[in-house]
Design a protein around this motif. Sequence first.
Motif, mmCIF file in Angstrom:
data_model
loop_
_atom_site.group_PDB
_atom_site.id
_atom_site.type_symbol
_atom_site.label_atom_id
_atom_site.label_comp_id
_atom_site.label_asym_id
_atom_site.label_seq_id
_atom_site.Cartn_x
_atom_site.Cartn_y
_atom_site.Cartn_z
ATOM 1 N N PHE A 104 0.848 -1.188 0.000
ATOM 2 C CA PHE A 104 0.000 0.000 0.000
ATOM 3 C C PHE A 104 0.886 1.240 0.000
ATOM 4 O O PHE A 104 2.036 1.206 0.447
ATOM 5 N N SER A 105 0.335 2.321 -0.511
ATOM 6 C CA SER A 105 1.071 3.580 -0.609
ATOM 7 C C SER A 105 0.322 4.656 0.173
ATOM 8 O O SER A 105 -0.775 5.053 -0.220
ATOM 9 N N PRO A 106 0.846 5.129 1.309
ATOM 10 C CA PRO A 106 0.137 6.101 2.148
ATOM 11 C C PRO A 106 -0.115 7.408 1.407
ATOM 12 O O PRO A 106 0.775 7.946 0.744
ATOM 13 N N PRO A 117 13.125 7.811 -6.795
ATOM 14 C CA PRO A 117 13.312 6.360 -6.753
ATOM 15 C C PRO A 117 12.221 5.696 -5.907
ATOM 16 O O PRO A 117 11.566 6.340 -5.088
ATOM 17 N N LEU A 118 12.051 4.410 -6.100
ATOM 18 C CA LEU A 118 11.057 3.645 -5.356
ATOM 19 C C LEU A 118 11.642 3.216 -4.015
ATOM 20 O O LEU A 118 12.792 2.792 -3.924
ATOM 21 N N LEU A 119 10.834 3.346 -2.952
ATOM 22 C CA LEU A 119 11.212 2.871 -1.627
ATOM 23 C C LEU A 119 10.182 1.833 -1.187
ATOM 24 O O LEU A 119 8.986 2.122 -1.114
ATOM 25 N N LYS A 141 8.694 13.384 -0.045
ATOM 26 C CA LYS A 141 9.361 14.412 -0.839
ATOM 27 C C LYS A 141 10.506 13.841 -1.664
ATOM 28 O O LYS A 141 10.956 14.466 -2.631
ATOM 29 N N LEU A 142 10.996 12.664 -1.246
ATOM 30 C CA LEU A 142 12.177 12.088 -1.892
ATOM 31 C C LEU A 142 11.882 10.815 -2.680
ATOM 32 O O LEU A 142 12.574 10.518 -3.661
ATOM 33 N N PHE A 143 10.876 10.046 -2.221
ATOM 34 C CA PHE A 143 10.678 8.704 -2.771
ATOM 35 C C PHE A 143 9.235 8.471 -3.198
ATOM 36 O O PHE A 143 8.311 9.155 -2.763
ATOM 37 N N ASP A 144 9.066 7.437 -4.035
ATOM 38 C CA ASP A 144 7.767 6.825 -4.304
ATOM 39 C C ASP A 144 7.675 5.654 -3.330
ATOM 40 O O ASP A 144 8.415 4.675 -3.457
ATOM 41 N N PRO A 180 17.731 3.431 -8.721
ATOM 42 C CA PRO A 180 17.913 2.471 -7.630
ATOM 43 C C PRO A 180 16.568 2.147 -6.986
ATOM 44 O O PRO A 180 15.611 2.918 -7.101
ATOM 45 N N ILE A 181 16.488 1.040 -6.320
ATOM 46 C CA ILE A 181 15.318 0.671 -5.526
ATOM 47 C C ILE A 181 15.767 0.560 -4.071
ATOM 48 O O ILE A 181 16.707 -0.174 -3.758
ATOM 49 N N TYR A 182 15.117 1.322 -3.201
ATOM 50 C CA TYR A 182 15.459 1.326 -1.784
ATOM 51 C C TYR A 182 14.604 0.296 -1.045
ATOM 52 O O TYR A 182 13.383 0.255 -1.199
ATOM 53 N N LEU A 183 15.249 -0.521 -0.242
ATOM 54 C CA LEU A 183 14.563 -1.460 0.637
ATOM 55 C C LEU A 183 14.840 -1.026 2.070
ATOM 56 O O LEU A 183 15.987 -1.077 2.529
#
Length: 693
Positions: A104-106, A117-119, A141-144, A180-183
């Motif tokens: 889900f995306s808040p 980038p995606l987080l 503000k920084l990530f999806d 990049p993809i952040y985990l």
Amino acid sequence: MAATGACFIAGGFLPMFGRDMKSIAGGLRTSFSVSIRPSAVFTEQTPAPGVTERGRFEKMSEADMISKHFDNSDVAKLEQRSLKDYFEQSKDLIRSDGGPPRWFSPLECGSPLDSSPLLLFLPGIDGVGLGLILHHQRLGKLFDIWCLHIPVEDRTTFTELVKLVERTVRSENYRSPNKPIYLVGESLGGCLALAVAARNPDIDLALILANPATSFSKSPLQSLMPLLSLMPDKLNFSLPFILSLITGDPLRMAIANAEKELPLQQRFGDLPQDLVALPSYLSVLFNILPRETLLWKLKMLRSASAFANSRLHAVKAEILILSSGKDKLLSSQEECERLCHALPNCEIRKFIDSGHFLFLEDGVDLVTIIKGVSFYRRAKYLDYILDYIPPTPSEFKNAAEPIRWFNSVTCPVMLSTLEDGKIVKGLTGIPSDGPTLFVGYHMLLGIETIPLVLQFMDERNILLRGIAHPMLFKRSSGGSLSDLSRFDIIRLVGAVPVSGTNFYKLMSSKSHTLLYPGGMREAVHRKGEEYQLFWPEQSEFVRIAARFGAKIIPFGVVGEDDFGQVVIDYNDLMMIPYFRDQIEEVTKKTVKLRTSSSGEVANQDLHTPGILPKLPGRFYYLFGKPIETEGRKQELREKEKAHELYLHVKSEVESCLAYLKEKREGDPYRNILPRLFYQATHGFTSDVPTFEL
């Protein structure tokens, strides 16, 4: 479901509630946007009222979009979140909750930029997915941002969770291969992130692990599993209190307001409400982790820890580990050190007074942490100029607060020169617009930069972006250099590693740039060498400054000899075998600079001189008249012309030093004792006078 404010995305197990489609990526499952309602019915449809579809900004340049999206003025408008929001939204999220794990995306994260980038947030043992609720608006503000939600009654195994996240990672990497993809994983989520990274070494992943559960074999939770297996169902009501005794975090977080810098009445006025709400919080915790679910999760933690540890050798991702000093569930401090030695590209940040649920604690700001570590990038490689996000006023204030005592001790006097050559107090003579290049003398250990950066921000709201040694940005291969966390404030305020490319980009971005041609040779000079310039012969900066029409401001600063005296220098240390071996070992592991130079300014060995402190004197700064390069681009392409200007700048710096050394003799408040007496009689916030101009 307005309280939860989330848009769900089916990142895996699609046959359960949507079509199982194959993408052109070669059999990867695609994602669907779905809405969530109080009845927990998940459908593939247009978002319901209150759940908006992700929007995009109008077409504009990337630089303009970033400036607009990261406007510091927006920070004051952000809604303040607390632990209460976590529990309240958790109640809504787990009510009548069924189905498989999903994303889900808040909504409070807002709409990301195309360049964001995606987080992927991977939750801990709770599985709710709201662990970053205090950080959603800032991170948005920084990530999806996508958060993984694992329903209470779900019994998906750890290996299946790994496959779920892996499918999402591969699908999104196919869609945006250059990002990049952040985990971000906490506890169990940390093991999940490491497992996915180990299985996908060719995908550009950046991992942020908060108290990862790779040390579960040493956890006191191990002893809880037999107890849970034997506990009768009728004793379930006591489970929340058992958990609270183990963690201690709910109570600690409830009284966090008492530790804030709030008025006394407000501070303790809110505390009873939080304590009254504590039993209901524990009740929600029981609903999140009933006995059977908790037992399942503990068994999963055991398998997850073993799974991740057996594959650490295959992890190639960039990793930031956040560890808590008061984690009662895991031995996080010791574990982070072990992981850092086992993982090749890893940084650590320690939070000595924090507990296991780090992201839910007041005062922990994940965005500021990411900025300070230079961990934010939007492409394969970090760009220190394009990826840099300036600190907000509150970030700068919080970061600078611990070092403001140094300003009080040194009581800096700053003078600037107007266009007509008149010297004035303060920074009036400093141009507001860039590009502006400040070229000066590097005092002992570079201690002049602290008052310099603070004063420019306080008086003129100008962020000075320094060009610094690469050792402040990257851990050496052997890890033997000092803890990099002490340099986080330097990176937060915009310092970049020294390189021609970074200097070029700073000038092209019209920055106020701070340059020390003498570099380390001046900052760790020998005995009796204070205020001597050790500049290279080449005019390294003049032609690039002229290319962009930058104003060059020479400056000098004195006062190091009133603060300390070098008693053991490089020559002395190299005569002692123990120190000589240490210096050679550390220098061998650092980036080599000025390899084409020779003599005094060639690549310098890294060392720390022995310094005898003195009764503190005062620091004095003089910024000379700006030197214009506008319109001289063609002229300064000639090597001789560029060298003439280079020597002129050097001469001006030496003149500033000579002026200050002479004038400070007439300052009645040069010593700290007269300054303290003056402030005691006039107020400690009053400006202390200095010599007459």
